[in-house]
Write a protein that holds these residues in place. Structure first.
Motif, short mmCIF file in Angstrom:
data_model
loop_
_atom_site.label_atom_id
_atom_site.label_comp_id
_atom_site.label_asym_id
_atom_site.label_seq_id
_atom_site.Cartn_x
_atom_site.Cartn_y
_atom_site.Cartn_z
N ASP A 68 -15.57 4.55 22.87
CA ASP A 68 -14.96 5.71 23.52
C ASP A 68 -14.69 6.77 22.45
OD1 ASP A 68 -14.00 7.24 25.58
OD2 ASP A 68 -12.04 6.26 25.68
N ARG A 90 -6.72 14.57 23.02
CA ARG A 90 -7.16 13.64 24.06
C ARG A 90 -7.02 12.19 23.63
NH1 ARG A 90 -9.90 15.40 28.49
NH2 ARG A 90 -9.89 17.67 28.69
N LEU A 93 -8.69 10.56 21.37
CA LEU A 93 -10.00 9.93 21.20
C LEU A 93 -10.45 9.98 19.75
CD1 LEU A 93 -11.84 11.38 24.34
CD2 LEU A 93 -11.20 8.99 23.97
N ARG A 121 -18.02 10.32 25.38
CA ARG A 121 -17.18 10.85 26.48
C ARG A 121 -17.41 12.35 26.61
NH1 ARG A 121 -11.67 10.08 28.54
NH2 ARG A 121 -11.66 7.99 27.62
N TYR A 122 -17.42 13.05 25.45
CA TYR A 122 -17.68 14.48 25.40
C TYR A 122 -18.53 14.77 24.17
CZ TYR A 122 -13.38 14.32 28.24
OH TYR A 122 -12.44 14.01 29.17
N LYS A 161 -23.73 15.28 30.43
CA LYS A 161 -22.48 15.07 29.71
C LYS A 161 -21.57 16.29 29.84
CE LYS A 161 -22.06 11.81 28.02
NZ LYS A 161 -21.80 10.47 28.57
#
Length: 363
Positions: free
Chosen positions: A215, A239, A241, A275-276, A293
């Motif tokens: 992730d 976020r 991440l 994820r991004y 994406k």
């Protein structure tokens, strides 16, 4: 008779993938092809041109930084070369004369894709098919990128002289068409980048599984931008991440996970599994689209028209980031993927029709 492709084939992921995609698309259209690479015999000359001799666009400091980064990325560069050896038909010549001496009567060339017509590559015999011969040479381009929004007077004159004998002129960006329409007395096409000619399923079948199940936000930078790195770190922190960085230049930063040994297959998987995605790369922008994406793309100065035109063409303007000082950035774009892929498929069919026309006349 195999079509000869004049394009960039370096250690860059995008160069490798567009070269593979164009060659694969020609094959699927019924033709054969080989990518032509000119490589001086002397390793010393190649080394000096790459790392020591400054140019108008790359000064001594940038050359030195590239040398350091290439050393740190040496495993990545080896993997990219292995991708070429495994997937792409390449013919290597020392000189133009050597290339032409092996042919008997007729050659069909396709110049493209990538930034082969960027003014910084003038003069370049191969990318503009700038050589005289008694052979019958058919000259075409496919999705060649000029990559800039304006041209100096001497650059305009160069294009007018070198492209006048092309039977088909195809560029990748509408900005390139606008520039050449002013110079050439012929129709200038706009065609999609070759990687869009192959479906997502093809790319998925080629990717590794290296980043599956992780992730993270992916930051891929083809050009060094400390301000984009700072922006990406801020977004990742907000976020909660991890930030995975892949790029041409090294950053020694404890807040990011740098990957210096990703091969082409890993690059595809890094985008697919993220994820991004945050990037200043054209091809990372395109593959983020192919894999549907959430992403944001920054258009770098001078060559940013590539990204801006792509986002405009496929109604992805909301994925453009201009203000890197924003502290409230989110990836909450409402993207209508059905509409976007409807546009992609229409443009893809038009581009494949053009490639088939070249293949058919070559038979």
């Amino acid at each position: 008779m195999a079509i000869k492709i004049a394009t960039m084939i370096g250690d860059n992921y995008g160069s490798a993938l567009q070269a593979f995609a164009l060659q694969q698309s020609i094959k699927e259209c019924g033709g054969g092809s080989s990518i032509v690479k000119l490589r001086p015999k002397s390793y010393i000359i190649r080394f000096a041109k790459t790392y020591l001799i400054p140019t108008k666009y790359d000064g001594v400091k940038k050359k030195a930084r590239k040398a350091v980064s290439d050393f740190k990325n040496r495993r990545k560069r080896r993997k990219v070369r292995e991708f070429y050896q495994k997937n792409i038909v390449v013919e290597i010549h020392r000189t133009i004369e050597e290339l032409l001496s092996n042919e008997k009567s007729r050659i069909t060339f396709i110049c493209g894709s990538d930034q082969i017509w960027n003014p910084q590559f003038q003069p370049n015999q191969l990318f503009y098919l700038d050589f005289s011969t008694k052979l019958n040479i058919k000259k075409y381009s496919y999705a060649a990128s000029i990559a800039v929004s304006s041209l100096a007077k001497e650059e305009c004159e160069y294009y007018k002289r070198k492209l006048k004998d092309f039977e088909g002129v195809s560029v990748r960006e509408k900005t390139g068409k606008y520039l050449l329409d002013e110079l050439l007395d012929k129709n200038v096409r706009v065609d999609v980048d070759p990687v869009l000619l192959l479906g997502a399923d093809k790319w998925e079948s080629m990717m590794s599984a290296r980043f599956n199940g992780k992730d993270y936000i992916l930051l891929y930078m083809l050009r060094p931008m400390p301000e984009l790195l700072s922006f990406a770190k801020m977004v990742a922190q907000s976020r909660g991440l991890k930030l995975l960085y892949i790029g041409e230049f090294d950053y020694d930063d404890a807040d990011i996970e740098s990957c210096h040994d990703a091969g082409v297959e890993d690059f595809l998987n890094a985008i697919y599994s993220a994820r991004y995605v945050i990037t200043n790369s054209f091809h990372a922008t395109v593959f983020s689209t192919i894999f549907k994406k959430k992403f944001c793309s920054y258009a770098v100065s001078r060559t940013g028209t590539r990204v801006l035109d792509f986002l405009d063409d496929f109604n992805l303007q909301e994925c453009r980031i201009d203000d890197l000082n924003r502290t409230d950035y989110s990836f909450n774009q409402e993207i209508d993927w059905d509409e976007i892929f409807s546009i992609i498929n229409r443009k893809k069919q038009e581009s494949l029709k053009y490639i088939r026309s070249i293949v058919n006349q070559d038979k």
